[in-house]
Design an enzyme around this catalytic site. Structure first.
Site, mmCIF file in Angstrom:
data_model
loop_
_atom_site.group_PDB
_atom_site.id
_atom_site.type_symbol
_atom_site.label_atom_id
_atom_site.label_comp_id
_atom_site.label_asym_id
_atom_site.label_seq_id
_atom_site.Cartn_x
_atom_site.Cartn_y
_atom_site.Cartn_z
ATOM 1 N N HIS A 144 12.352 32.390 20.580
ATOM 2 C CA HIS A 144 10.966 31.918 20.502
ATOM 3 C C HIS A 144 10.765 30.914 19.380
ATOM 4 O O HIS A 144 9.665 30.811 18.824
ATOM 5 C CB HIS A 144 9.993 33.097 20.352
ATOM 6 C CG HIS A 144 9.928 33.958 21.578
ATOM 7 N ND1 HIS A 144 9.372 33.543 22.772
ATOM 8 C CD2 HIS A 144 10.388 35.220 21.789
ATOM 9 C CE1 HIS A 144 9.479 34.516 23.662
ATOM 10 N NE2 HIS A 144 10.098 35.541 23.101
ATOM 11 N N ASP A 156 10.900 22.480 24.733
ATOM 12 C CA ASP A 156 10.279 23.794 24.579
ATOM 13 C C ASP A 156 9.175 23.683 23.539
ATOM 14 O O ASP A 156 9.311 22.954 22.542
ATOM 15 C CB ASP A 156 11.293 24.855 24.145
ATOM 16 C CG ASP A 156 10.674 26.251 24.153
ATOM 17 O OD1 ASP A 156 10.586 26.848 25.235
ATOM 18 O OD2 ASP A 156 10.268 26.713 23.076
ATOM 19 N N GLU A 184 6.229 25.955 21.186
ATOM 20 C CA GLU A 184 5.631 27.204 20.722
ATOM 21 C C GLU A 184 4.151 26.927 20.507
ATOM 22 O O GLU A 184 3.766 25.843 20.047
ATOM 23 C CB GLU A 184 6.290 27.689 19.433
ATOM 24 C CG GLU A 184 7.785 27.971 19.557
ATOM 25 C CD GLU A 184 8.119 28.995 20.619
ATOM 26 O OE1 GLU A 184 7.285 29.898 20.877
ATOM 27 O OE2 GLU A 184 9.198 28.883 21.235
ATOM 28 N N ASP A 229 15.303 27.523 21.703
ATOM 29 C CA ASP A 229 14.994 27.786 23.108
ATOM 30 C C ASP A 229 15.348 26.577 23.976
ATOM 31 O O ASP A 229 15.833 26.730 25.104
ATOM 32 C CB ASP A 229 13.513 28.126 23.278
ATOM 33 C CG ASP A 229 13.197 29.539 22.788
ATOM 34 O OD1 ASP A 229 14.092 30.186 22.214
ATOM 35 O OD2 ASP A 229 12.056 29.992 22.975
#
Length: 575
Positions: free
Chosen positions: A175, A31, A33, A180
């Site tokens: 998030h 994941d 960001e 995540d």
């Protein structure tokens, strides 16, 4: 930072398995960001990854990343990642090698992400910016899987938070990259648990899932029971014994079983599951034999659910006729008339393109009436006025001069096609210089069609002239050995450990099919079969054991010009 846990023991793969069993796959659940949604304009701010094997977490990796640009306020509100948090974090050029190393630490690893195109797009963009090669691992998208596996109404939506709660994840997505990724692990395991009873047992099948199997598919799973785990051909039949579909595989049982799982997403095959009642296995000695038998059976029986190879008789060829004044013609059969042929082509339109390529370079007549003497009184057509034909019909061009053009066409079709290639590349460069790219592309397509047909015909004619050839290549259980006669597979067997090679070879050759040469330059088999054999022979691992006659192709044949043609077009249009 990296966290490790106990690593479960590896799984020994059977050599006949079709695909990689899920229990042996190292899933790297990732994941990211980011500062925004555009992989081109935005940057990565955090990476979280979890390695999972056989449903258990093996290793974790996480780090903040200095994006080198400001983090928008709305992104900070969403993720909680502030500018001060990334101020002391390593930049992407330091993080990227570590991420890729984590991703590729184990051979055959698969990348997993929720809405995978987003994360993969950012990683590819980072690789491009920093001059690093993207390793291109197989990708599993849990969002796509969830949409396929969970029927409408079972979950409110397919967002990560919704799915994590549905599958009971101990971590709530927030998030932040690592949390995540951990939640995605639970979702992945939950989806696999639902797919395993539906027959999905390999990475390849998991990636192919698009929708749950139909009731008819589930009801026919028993048809795979008892089939051999050997290379061969399988024939699906209906209640009356009629052929429905023919395929081939290195492992008959596993391949047939896959038709009745969620991995089978072809609509016509799902429809076939409703009428199939039986499977006939045809065990083959080698993979090449299985491929050849599949082609032969499809061409002979024309099963309704097969799309390819059903109608080889529809192939088209381009020939130079044997008239006094030869002309180019698209034909459906090859004769033993001494004329040159190129092809086969899958459609008449592609054959016409190849014919137009020859006519672009050589002023051959395009009229179809039989012309036997110079100046037979025919009024020249408009092509003569345009300079695209020398008008032998009214005696303007002497027979000797016209035959020189015909001989140039013969040479281009059977040997060196330089005259065709040079004429096209010169015109393509001219058109590109005037920014007429569509016309240049049309010429490129004509030339490509001509070279494709010339290459196929030259390769087929070369192997069709060989009365006997034996070649071998190391296979899963020994040396896969094939006897080829006039371009047709005459026999195949495996030289297994402990066998006496000379005796094996004598027996194989003695029992091989007797093959007679075919008409003209054709092989004594379907062209598609001979091309399968040529591909097998072209493999550097294949060894030639014995040969009668000569197997040669012209030094400056069509194959030598194919790659150069694409390079020349790319260079012309890039300037």
């Amino acid at each position: 930072m990296v966290r490790r846990s106990a690593v479960p023991q590896g799984v020994q793969l059977d050599i006949g398995d079709l695909g990689t069993p899920l229990g042996a796959v190292s899933f790297v659940v990732l994941d990211l960001e980011t500062t925004g949604t555009s992989a081109t304009n935005s940057r990565i701010t955090e990476v979280g990854a979890v390695r999972v094997r056989d449903g258990e977490v093996v290793e974790e990796f996480t780090t903040l990343v200095d994006p080198g640009i400001l983090i928008p306020a709305e992104i900070t509100l969403l993720t909680g990642i502030t500018q001060s948090m990334v101020a002391t974090a390593p930049p992407m050029e330091e993080v990227l090698p570590k991420v890729l190393a984590f991703l590729t630490a184990e051979a055959g690893s698969a990348l997993v992400a929720h809405n995978a195109p987003f994360d993969v797009g950012f990683l590819k963009a980072a690789c491009e910016r920093h001059g690093v090669e993207w390793p291109a691992p197989p990708v599993v998208d849990t969002l796509r899987l969830a949409r396929a596996v969970l029927p409408p109404g079972q979950t409110r939506n397919h967002r990560l938070g919704t799915l994590a709660a549905f599958f009971g994840s101990p971590v709530t997505p927030n998030h932040r990259a690592l949390d995540d990724a951990r939640a995605t692990v639970t979702v992945l395991n939950g989806l696999i648990d639902r797919l395993t009873p539906l027959g999905v047992g390999s990475l390849e099948e998991l990636r192919a899932v698009s929708k749950p199997p139909t009731r008819a598919q589930r009801a026919k799973r028993h048809l795979a029971e008892g089939l051999p785990e050997r290379p061969g051909v399988y024939v699906f039949t209906d209640a009356r014994g009629g052929d429905l579909y023919v395929g081939k595989s290195n492992n008959l049982r596993r391949r047939v079983a896959s038709y009745f799982t969620a991995a089978e997403n072809r609509q016509r095959i799902r429809e076939m599951a409703g009428v199939v009642e039986g499977v006939t296995p045809i065990v083959c000695a080698t993979e090449l034999e299985a491929s050849v038998r599949e082609l032969r059976i499809i061409a002979e029986r024309k099963p309704p659910y097969n799309r390819r190879s059903r109608n080889p008789e529809r192939a088209r060829w381009v020939t130079l006729t044997t008239e006094t004044y030869p002309r180019l013609s698209v034909v459906s059969t090859v004769k033993d008339d001494g004329a040159p042929y190129i092809g086969p082509y899958g459609s008449a339109s592609e054959a016409e393109q190849a014919k137009e390529a020859l006519l672009h370079a050589l002023p051959l007549r395009q009229c179809t009436h039989r012309l036997t003497v110079e100046g037979d009184g025919t009024v020249p057509c408009v092509l003569a006025q345009l300079g695209r034909c020398g008008a032998p019909c009214d005696g303007t061009e002497p027979l000797a001069d016209y035959l020189a053009h015909a001989e140039a066409a013969r040479t281009a079709m059977t040997g060196d096609p330089a005259v065709i290639v040079d004429a096209h590349t010169a015109r393509i460069s001219e058109l590109a210089a005037h920014l007429r790219y569509e016309e240049a592309a049309a010429l490129r397509d004509r030339l490509t069609a001509f070279l494709r047909g010339a290459r196929r015909a030259q390769r087929l004619a070369a192997i069709a002239a060989v009365p006997h050839l034996v070649a071998t290549r190391r296979g899963p259980t020994g040396w896969d050995t094939s006897v080829v006669r006039y371009g047709r597979l005459a026999a195949g067997a495996v030289l297994e450990p402990g066998m006496e090679p000379a005796a094996f070879l004598r027996a194989l050759v003695a029992t091989a099919e007797t093959v007679e040469p075919a008409v003209g330059p054709l092989p004594s088999a379907l062209p598609a079969e001979t091309e399968l054999i040529l591909t097998w022979l072209d493999d550097p691992a294949t060894r030639l054991v014995e040969i009668e006659g000569e197997w040669t192709c012209p030094l400056r044949a069509a194959e030598a010009h194919t790659e150069m043609t694409h390079w020349a077009y790319g260079r012309a249009t890039a300037q």
